[in-house]
Structures are given as structure tokens and as C-alpha cells.
Design an enzyme around this catalytic site. Structure first.
Site, PDB file in Angstrom:
ATOM      1  N   CYS A   2       0.836  -1.192   0.000  1.00 51.66           N
ATOM      2  CA  CYS A   2       0.000   0.000   0.000  1.00 51.66           C
ATOM      3  C   CYS A   2       0.877   1.250   0.000  1.00 51.66           C
ATOM      4  CB  CYS A   2      -0.897   0.016   1.238  1.00 51.66           C
ATOM      5  SG  CYS A   2      -1.817  -1.513   1.516  1.00 51.66           S
ATOM      6  N   SER A 359      11.840 -11.506  -5.293  1.00 50.74           N
ATOM      7  CA  SER A 359      13.034 -10.965  -5.938  1.00 50.74           C
ATOM      8  C   SER A 359      14.284 -11.365  -5.167  1.00 50.74           C
ATOM      9  CB  SER A 359      12.918  -9.433  -6.007  1.00 50.74           C
ATOM     10  OG  SER A 359      14.042  -8.859  -6.634  1.00 50.74           O
ATOM     11  N   GLY A 360      15.431 -11.330  -5.838  1.00 52.27           N
ATOM     12  CA  GLY A 360      16.677 -11.809  -5.251  1.00 52.27           C
ATOM     13  C   GLY A 360      17.548 -10.750  -4.623  1.00 52.27           C
TER      14      GLY A 360
END
Length: 621
Positions: A2, A359-360
Site C-alpha cells: 500500500c 526478488s533476489g
């Protein structure tokens, strides 16, 4: 995920201003809007529904009406916390993590902060005590900006929301301008605006009775080091990674993962499959006709190996260049990391299929993934000899030519140990500023990046030098470049990004690993690779680190050449009197010769001018 805004103000609340500020964050939360105004407090919220889709509206209030919460993020341990609170007699009206956070703060107060596992920023209001608490997650995954003057405090997920308030000063911070030129982004607590600052990771701030108190609520412990065998530590790390990934798969919407084809993101995708995702959706980006800068073939190999649903996005230079105009509207302040543009394009593609992407980011800063670490450790002994207390180098250093002062080893040796290390790419090295910038800028007292690095070094409780270096990158480079890039690029398209390597319990485990389990000779991320061997092909695990780099030299000579001349010319940055006369022309002439490429520097300057045109068109020193 948000976005929220708000203020604590002595003046009467104006709902139209609150609505205007909140509307600037619609991209962070397209599903719902909420507002709360009561006396001095105002809270606005935009919601991206991920958990408990039908309920958990914000701002959320306690049943008694005393407490209110505006929150951005995800608590991955919210079910565990919920069970603890229920055992204490707390009754819940919703099934999401927002109410869990609200009730945890009511029940445990400030002691709730270190118990929260996830990514978050929030504003918590206690009406009875007239107390406002602002806090940000331990690693700085989610942003929080703060403006203060004598009358009010404003706060928001992004700068643009604060700027929508008519009472906010837009004076530019010249310290922040020099920091941007030094390292291509603006590190916390600075922003480009003098009176707005970023709340730093793992920090909390309370405002009550006109007094402000700020503190750090979490720091990883580096001691004692784990003494288990390599095999046992590999098993333990694998279990920690599985726990983290599994916790981040909790959602009531579709999930996927960014996969570049490197070890970090590929291992995350493989673990998603292992802990229950039947056929993970993975997304990656490649450049058409420029395989030296593209990793899409490696990502395809990973997808085939783990049985993933692969969604590649192949782009041409024009695709990236066409997105350039969106840059400053998304990042709000000068931000020169060139990987941000393709990340924006990748986020747009990914959002067409899923609402959440893993994600990495963070693996390199937690497990020592950069080759730079080995170089700095090797250099440390020589720098110590050259910088010995009896050495004349620190005394004669200011008298050396600028080209010598910017030499990595000489610069390190001339400084105290706590200031010797920086991995951030210095496009315009601080030692060159007096020679290239307007004296009106360099004559002022400024804060160099190495001073912020020193603060991180000193505050780190580790005894090992490698741990100190990792801490600096975790405090400077990671939150304000890498995580800022991902947060703004993904949220621009209402996509939530989750980062399993930055689960703070996993970071605590990694902090206590012996140095040789991270950096083993020249082998980076040693133990992480041992885990990856169990899930990925050997050539994926041990291929050289590539990174995501755009072919800037070719683009600046081609599709961006006209924009380059326009933005750096007399009608652009060249007319703002920031640089000494002739310097920008010199850069452009040298860029035209293959021996003196300045792609990164010129890109950084183009982004700066683009920002000036959007936010401060009349700025001139």
C-alpha cells in the site's frame, strides 16, 4: 502492499489536502482509499489488496476508537502473532495482518517492533496519549519520508505525497545534491529537499507533547559465530531459506518471481517450487540484438530445469528510452541507477500476470556476493601500512593532484579505518568535486558518503572486517539504491515485490556465519552456493556475476544523443551553474571517443536535469 500519508498538525485538518496527498499514491494502492481526520491527526491510505481481500480496510481503528493505524507492507509471521494475541484474550474482526499489527502495538507497545517479521512502514496514533509512532522495517524494504517544521510533522510513503501539501518547503539540499553526484542516488537520512528526510531502516520515531524521540530498535548480532561443520551449516541455511520463501508465499492473489538467470533469483524460484508452488511463474528481461548485456538465455535454462512457467520480455533500446519520461514521476528525486528503467518495464509485464513477485535483492550484501569484498580485504593490510600513524601520507594527501587523491588505495590509506571502504560507484568522486563543481557549492560544509559509511562501521558490533563491510553496504547501498529501485519500479504498476534474502531472521543467521562461509578465498557467497548446488545446474551456480547493465555507450551515441545534447546544454544542466564552465562539454566530447566512455556519468547527469525540469525548473546556483 500500500501507500499512506498523514500529518500531526496544530492547525485544523483540511480533508481536501489529505485527499490530494493520498491520491498521489494511487499506483501503490489501486484497490481502495481511506481517510481519517480527528483533531491534530490526519491519515490517508491507498490499498493494494493481497491478503484478506474483502476486509482489512485502512486506516484501521481499534474497537474502542483510541488507536488508529496506517500501514504499508506485509507481516509474514502475522498468524503466529495472531495466535499469541488470541491467547491473551484479543478478539479479531478480520483475517489479515493489518489488524494483527494494530493489536500487537496496543498489547506490547514498542516491544512489538523487534517481533515483527516482514517489510513495513507505518503510522500508529494513540488518541488518548496524543502520541504518534512512525517506524520502518529492519532492512529498509519499505520507504517512509518525514517533513518537520515548528508547526507540523508530515509523513508519507513517497516524496510526491508530501510535496502535495501546500505548506511544504521545496528548498533543495545542496548536501544531497553532492551526494547524488558522488554515488548516483541520495542516501538516508537525506532527500533532495532540505526539510524532508528519510527514516532510516530499523528506526522508530515518536512524537508526543511537542517532543520527538527517535531510536534504533534492531541490530543483528554477529557473535558468537556458529561452530557447526560446513555440512551442518549448509543444512541450516537451506532450512532458513525455505522458511523465508515459504512465509512469503502467503497471499490471496497470484504470485511469481523475477529471475535473471543468476544464482540469487534462480535459487528463490527453485525454492518456491520445492515448498509447494507447482509451476512457479518467472519473469525476466533481455535485450534484443545485444546478448552481451542480456541474461534471458540463462533464465530460460533455469525455467526448464525447475519446471517453471517462463515469461521473458525482450526489449529494444527504443522500448527503454520511451519509458525515460516516466522516470522522475516514479522516483521523485534524482536517482541514477540505470537498471531502474528495465526494472520498470519488467514490472509492467509481470503485473499483467501476478500481483506479487519474489526478488533476489540482498543476497550479495548478506552473503558477500561482490568480488569487491575480496579486493578490499586484500588491500586492507597494505592500506594499514601506508596509513600507519607514523606515515606521512595522511599529511601530504591533501597536497596531491586530484587524480592521485582519487586512487583507490591512496585514498583508503589516507583515511581512518572506519572510512576506508565504499563499494558504491563513485561516478563523480568527491576528490574531484572542487575541480569540476561551482565553488559556491564546494565551499559549503558538506557530508561526504564516507562519513555515512563511518557511522555504519562504528555502530556495527562485529569484530571481523568483512562483517563491517557488509554492514556498510546493508545500511547505504542496499536500502537507498537497490531496494528503492525495486520498490518504486514495482509499485508504479501496483506490483508487490518480496525479498526472501532480507527476512531479518535469515539476516541474523547469516551475520553469525564465519567469514570463510561467505567469502572463501575468492569464492563469493560460498555457503549460499553450497545450498544452490542442491537445486540448480552447476554452471548456473558458478557462472560469473554479470549484473544488469544497459548498453549506454551505444544508446548515448544513438537514440539518446539528441536528449543528451539538450539536457546537458545551455538550456539544461549547463545553464544551472552547478559545474565549472566547459566541464559538461568536455564529458560529451570524450564520450564520442571509444577510449573515454562516460556512459554512467552522463546518464546520471541526464537524470538530474530531467528531475530539475520536473520539480525545480528555475533552479540555478
Amino acid at each position: 502492499m500500500c501507500g499512506f500519508v498523514g500529518w500531526l498538525d496544530k492547525a485544523p485538518a483540511d480533508r481536501s489536502i489529505l485527499e490530494r496527498m493520498t491520491t498521489t499514491l494511487v499506483h501503490r494502492g489501486p484497490d481502495a482509499a481511506g481517510y481519517h481526520l480527528d483533531g491534530p491527526i490526519a491519515l490517508g491510505h491507498r490499498r493494494l489488496a493481497v491478503i484478506d481481500l474483502a476486509a482489512s480496510q485502512q486506516p484501521m481503528h481499534s474497537a474502542c476508537g483510541r488507536y488508529s493505524l496506517a500501514y504499508n507492507g506485509e507481516l509474514y509471521n502475522f498468524k503466529t502473532l495472531r495466535a499469541e494475541l488470541q491467547a491473551k484474550g484479543v478478539q479479531f474482526r478480520t483475517n489479515g495482518d493489518t489488524e494483527v499489527l494494530l493489536q500487537a502495538l496496543i498489547a506490547w507497545g514498542d516491544a512489538a517492533l523487534p517481533r515483527l517479521e516482514g517489510m513495513f512502514a507505518f503510522a500508529f496514533w494513540d488518541k488518548q496519549n496524543q502520541s504518534l509512532l512512525l517506524a520502518r522495517d529492519p532492512l529498509g524494504i519499505k520507504p517512509l519520508n518525514i517533513y518537520q517544521d515548528g508547526q507540523r510533522i508530515l509523513f508519507a510513503s513517497e516524496l510526491k505525497a508530501i510535496l502535495a501539501h501546500p505548506g511544504v518547503s521545496r528548498d533543495i539540499d545542496l548536501d544531497a545534491l553532492q551526494l547524488y553526484l558522488e554515488c548516483q542516488y541520495i542516501p538516508a537520512p537525506f532527500t533532495i529537499f532540505k526539510q524532508i528526510r528519510k527514516l532510516q531502516p530499523a528506526r522508530a520515531l515518536r512524537v508526543q507533547n511537542g517532543q520527538t524521540h527517535e531510536w534504533t530498535y534492531w541490530n543483528p548480532s554477529y557473535e558468537p559465530k556458529w561452530t557447526a561443520s560446513e555440512a551442518e551449516l549448509t543444512d541450516q541455511l537451506e532450512a532458513e531459506l525455505k522458511r523465508s520463501v515459504s512465509s512469503m508465499l502467503v497471499a490471496d492473489v497470484p504470485l511469481g518471481a523475477f529471475v535473471s538467470g543468476g544464482i540469487d533469483s534462480s535459487l528463490i524460484a527453485a525454492l518456491m517450487k520445492d515448498v509447494g508452488q507447482t509451476q512457479p511463474k518467472i519473469f525476466n528481461l533481455g535485450f534484443i540484438g545485444n546478448t552481451s548485456h542480456s541474461e534471458h538465455e540463462y533464465a530460460a535454462r533455469v525455467a526448464q530445469h525447475i519446471g517453471a512457467d517462463h515469461h521473458p520480455l525482450m526489449v529494444q533500446p527504443g522500448d527503454v528510452i520511451s519509458a525515460f519520461d516516466q522516470w522522475v514521476d516514479i522516483y521523485d528525486e534524482p536517482f541514477g541507477d540505470q537498471a531502474a528503467l528495465p526494472t520498470m518495464l519488467l514490472s509492467r509485464l509481470t503485473r499483467q500476470h501476478v500481483t506479487v513477485a519474489l526478488s533476489g535483492e540482498g543476497a550479495d550484501e548478506v552473503f558477500a556476493g561482490y568480488s569487491n569484498y575480496a579486493k578490499r580485504l586484500k588491500e586492507a593490510k597494505l592500506a594499514a601500512r601506508l596509513g600507519h600513524p607514523l606515515s606521512p601520507l595522511p599529511l601530504i594527501y591533501p597536497l596531491l593532484p586530484a587524480t592521485l587523491r582519487k586512487d583507490r588505495l591512496i585514498k583508503a590509506a589516507a583515511r581512518p579505518l572506519a572510512r576506508r571502504y565504499l563499494t558504491i560507484p563513485n561516478h563523480f568522486d568527491r576528490e574531484l568535486h572542487k575541480g569540476i563543481l561551482n565553488p559556491a557549492l564546494t565551499s559549503k560544509t558538506s557530508v561526504p558518503l564516507e562519513m555515512l559509511a563511518e557511522e555504519a562501521y562504528v555502530n556495527c558490533q562485529a569484530t571481523g572486517y568483512l562483517d563491517k563491510l557488509l554492514t556498510i553496504d546493508q545500511k547505504l547501498w542496499l536500502p537507498d539504491d537497490l531496494l528503492t529501485k525495486v520498490d518504486r519500479a514495482t509499485m508504479a504498476y501496483s506490483l508487490e515485490a518480496r525479498v526472501p534474502y532480507l527476512d531479518h531472521k535469515l539476516v541474523e543467521f547469516a551475520a553469525r556465519l564465519p567469514a570463510n562461509m561467505k567469502l572463501h578465498g575468492r569464492d563469493t557467497k560460498y555457503l549460499l552456493k553450497k545450498v544452490a548446488e542442491r537445486y540448480l545446474p552447476h554452471d548456473i551456480v558458478y557462472r560469473g556475476k554479470q549484473g544488469f547493465v544497459m548498453p549506454l555507450h551505444e544508446w548515448l551515441a544513438g537514440g539518446l544523443s539528441a536528449s543528451l545534447s539538450d539536457m546537458l546544454g545551455a538550456g539544461g544542466l549547463g545553464g544551472r551553474n552547478i559545474f565549472r564552465s566547459g566541464f559538461l562539454d568536455k564529458l560529451q566530447r570524450e564520450q564520442a571517443t571509444p577510449k573515454r566512455p562516460h556512459g554512467g556519468r552522463l546518464w546520471t547527469l541526464m537524470v538530474l536535469e530531467l528531475w530539475f525540469r520536473r520539480y525545480a525548473p528555475d533552479f540555478r546556483l
